[in-house]
Design an enzyme around this catalytic site. Structure first.
Site, PDB file in Angstrom:
ATOM      1  N   ASP A  26     -39.889 -47.043  40.948  1.00  0.00           N
ATOM      2  CA  ASP A  26     -40.588 -48.283  41.231  1.00  0.00           C
ATOM      3  C   ASP A  26     -40.241 -49.238  40.091  1.00  0.00           C
ATOM      4  O   ASP A  26     -39.808 -48.801  39.016  1.00  0.00           O
ATOM      5  CB  ASP A  26     -42.092 -48.013  41.292  1.00  0.00           C
ATOM      6  CG  ASP A  26     -42.906 -49.264  41.570  1.00  0.00           C
ATOM      7  OD1 ASP A  26     -42.414 -50.145  42.292  1.00  0.00           O
ATOM      8  OD2 ASP A  26     -44.032 -49.351  41.058  1.00  0.00           O
ATOM      9  N   ASP A  42     -42.282 -52.551  39.053  1.00  0.00           N
ATOM     10  CA  ASP A  42     -43.462 -53.043  38.343  1.00  0.00           C
ATOM     11  C   ASP A  42     -44.315 -51.888  37.841  1.00  0.00           C
ATOM     12  O   ASP A  42     -44.745 -51.030  38.610  1.00  0.00           O
ATOM     13  CB  ASP A  42     -44.292 -53.940  39.265  1.00  0.00           C
ATOM     14  CG  ASP A  42     -43.529 -55.189  39.674  1.00  0.00           C
ATOM     15  OD1 ASP A  42     -43.304 -56.042  38.811  1.00  0.00           O
ATOM     16  OD2 ASP A  42     -43.146 -55.287  40.854  1.00  0.00           O
TER      17      ASP A  42
END
Length: 220
Positions: free
Chosen positions: A14, A16
């Site tokens: 991922d 963020d």
């Protein structure tokens, strides 16, 4: 995969909260932009509701409450986030070294749009580790917590989901990875977990392992 000593064919990060320490910044932007349109939402509540989810999910949330956000909400939010990131975004400490030492193919799968992911990686100097291997919620029908994005990334990378390791910081991301049949490690080293029990939160969501420092990436 052996949880203690995994040998995945693909590692999906991922963006963020895993590669860049952006979650508090983005939630502050969301709170401020919503306030411009007369909607009150604290940063803490934004984290609870939208951590790991797309901007489209924000619109859907308020639509379900009978409150349709103005048409210029998303452009205003995007502009605020990009401006804020350009001046203040930092990489997660130690993540550059982890990426430099990786021998396993890797990619990014993010709920953010491609412009935001690209800017985040450029600003923090991490773009060189991924090239064009960036996959976002814009590319699939259903975003996290649905498995679509992770399955799309694995398909593009020609990897078996069962041999794929996901690194996630959110409940929706952990659930998406598990729904895709992947091993999921929860990461709680971002600023948004400073005052929250991230280990308990991500463990309860189904993470196979939770760690808090990138220097511990390969430690059992």
């Amino acid at each position: 995969m052996d949880q203690d000593r995994p040998k995945p064919d693909l590692i999906v990060f991922d963006c963020d909260g895993v590669l860049v320490d952006s979650e508090l910044l983005s939630c502050r932007c969301l709170s401020e932009v919503l306030a411009q349109f007369g909607v009150q939402l604290t940063v803490e509540r934004a984290l609870e509701l939208f951590l790991g989810r797309s901007a489209k999910a924000v619109e859907e949330h308020y639509r379900d409450l009978g409150q349709v956000l103005p048409q210029d909400f998303l452009p205003c939010l995007k502009a605020r986030v990009l401006e804020t990131f350009a001046g203040a975004l930092q990489p997660i400490p130690g993540v550059g070294l982890v990426l430099s030492e990786l021998k396993t193919p890797c990619c990014v799968a993010s709920s953010s749009d491609l412009d935001r992911v690209s800017l985040s990686l450029d600003v923090t100097g991490l773009a060189r580790h991924f090239g064009d291997r960036l996959y976002t919620a814009q590319m699939v029908r259903h975003g996290k917590p649905a498995p679509d994005l992770f399955l799309h990334a694995a398909a593009k990378m020609l990897a078996d989901p069962a041999r794929t390791l996901v690194i996630e910081d959110s409940v929706s991301g952990v659930r998406a990875g598990k729904a895709a049949g992947m091993t999921v490690w929860g990461f709680v080293g971002g600023g948004h977990y400073r005052d929250r029990d991230g280990r308990a939160i991500l463990s309860a969501a189904g993470a196979d392992r939770v760690f808090g420092r990138m220097s511990d990436f390969w430690e059992a």
